[in-house]
Scaffold this active site. Structure first.
Site, PDB file in Angstrom:
ATOM      1  N   LYS A 188      21.998  31.801 110.464  1.00  0.00           N
ATOM      2  CA  LYS A 188      23.389  32.177 110.738  1.00  0.00           C
ATOM      3  C   LYS A 188      23.612  33.613 110.258  1.00  0.00           C
ATOM      4  O   LYS A 188      23.272  33.948 109.119  1.00  0.00           O
ATOM      5  CB  LYS A 188      24.285  31.206 109.956  1.00  0.00           C
ATOM      6  CG  LYS A 188      25.646  30.964 110.558  1.00  0.00           C
ATOM      7  CD  LYS A 188      26.295  29.806 109.791  1.00  0.00           C
ATOM      8  CE  LYS A 188      27.724  29.595 110.185  1.00  0.00           C
ATOM      9  NZ  LYS A 188      28.389  28.643 109.286  1.00  0.00           N
TER      10      LYS A 188
HETATM   11  O1  G3P Z   1      31.660  26.880 108.455  1.00  0.00           O
HETATM   12  C1  G3P Z   1      32.665  27.759 108.755  1.00  0.00           C
HETATM   13  C2  G3P Z   1      34.032  27.173 108.993  1.00  0.00           C
HETATM   14  O2  G3P Z   1      33.965  25.926 109.624  1.00  0.00           O
HETATM   15  C3  G3P Z   1      34.921  27.238 107.810  1.00  0.00           C
HETATM   16  O3  G3P Z   1      36.111  26.513 107.951  1.00  0.00           O
HETATM   17  O4  G3P Z   1      38.228  25.611 107.029  1.00  0.00           O
HETATM   18  O5  G3P Z   1      36.894  27.310 105.703  1.00  0.00           O
HETATM   19  O6  G3P Z   1      38.130  27.973 107.757  1.00  0.00           O
HETATM   20  P1  G3P Z   1      37.403  26.874 107.055  1.00  0.00           P
END
Ligand code: G3P
Length: 220
Positions: free
Chosen positions: A83
């Site tokens: 990634k």
């Molecule tokens: O893995 C990245 C993403 O899914 C993060 O989510 O909730 O931290 O914006 P969030």
């Protein structure tokens, strides 16, 4: 739609694996740090639990550093997808990884233009962050729809991995928009099971059956 679990927590991954509906895992440096185990060690443990694509993110910010880290991560297991962030260096690293046959998930995508860059660099996945766009008053799901539409126009093979999904509605809308993958925190997958009419209906079925056969299953 493929379901990935957006977690580096081994207990959550084991619980998800038991349901038989998890196709892969996404992690990021914040999720790995939460578990307190070094990136490579934790990714190795995750690969032993889930048989599917496992995204492991580089922490270098320059392309050369990303290439060194990414090649190491890719060697951990054939399921590892490297990634990289959607930066100039990330896109450069993605193009090189692509030529080397290393699969890449380009993350931190917040616009359709950025998603075009990821597809042109040969990314296997692009990760638009729905919830974080909603957080600042935008419409994250519009971005998913736009990217799916654009990729279809040009038959780009990059898969749209809807990320930062926080609710059941996000998951359903991402599926309606045609996202190839949704990455979900454990609690969001768990919430998909819930419906009061399922509980009510099951109670009624068992009561009706028990009235005639006096057999109420243990635990009810
Ligand atoms: O893995 C990245 C993403 O899914 C993060 O989510 O909730 O931290 O914006 P969030």
């Amino acid at each position: 739609m493929k379901f990935f679990l957006d977690t580096a927590n081994l207990e959550e991954l084991k619980a998800g694996a038991r349901w038989g509906i998890i196709d892969g895992v996404t992690t990021n440096p914040s999720l790995i740090a939460k578990e307190g185990v070094a990136m490579e060690d934790q990714i190795r443990k995750i690969c032993a639990i889930i048989d599917g694509d496992i995204s492991a993110e580089v922490v270098a910010t320059d392309a050369d550093g990303m290439l060194v880290e990414g090649r190491k991560l890719a060697k951990i297991h054939k399921n590892v997808v490297v990634k990289v962030p959607l930066t100039r260096d990330g896109i450069r690293a993605c193009s090189i990884f692509h030529k080397e046959g290393i699969r890449v998930n380009v993350t931190l995508c917040f616009s359709a233009g950025q998603a075009i860059l990821a597809a042109k660099a040969g990314a296997t996945y692009v990760s638009p962050f729905v919830g974080r766009i909603d957080d600042i008053g935008g419409n994250g799901m519009d971005l998913i729809r736009d990217i799916v539409h654009i990729y279809k126009n040009y038959e780009f093979r990059t898969q749209v991995l809807a990320a930062s999904l926080r609710t059941s509605t996000h998951v359903i809308d991402a599926a309606k928009a045609g996202a190839h993958v949704g990455t979900l925190p454990f609690k969001v997958v768990d919430a998909l099971f819930n419906h009061p009419l399922t509980d009510k209906g099951l109670d009624q079925f068992l009561k009706d059956y028990g009235k005639v056969f006096q057999e109420v299953p243990a635990g009810r």
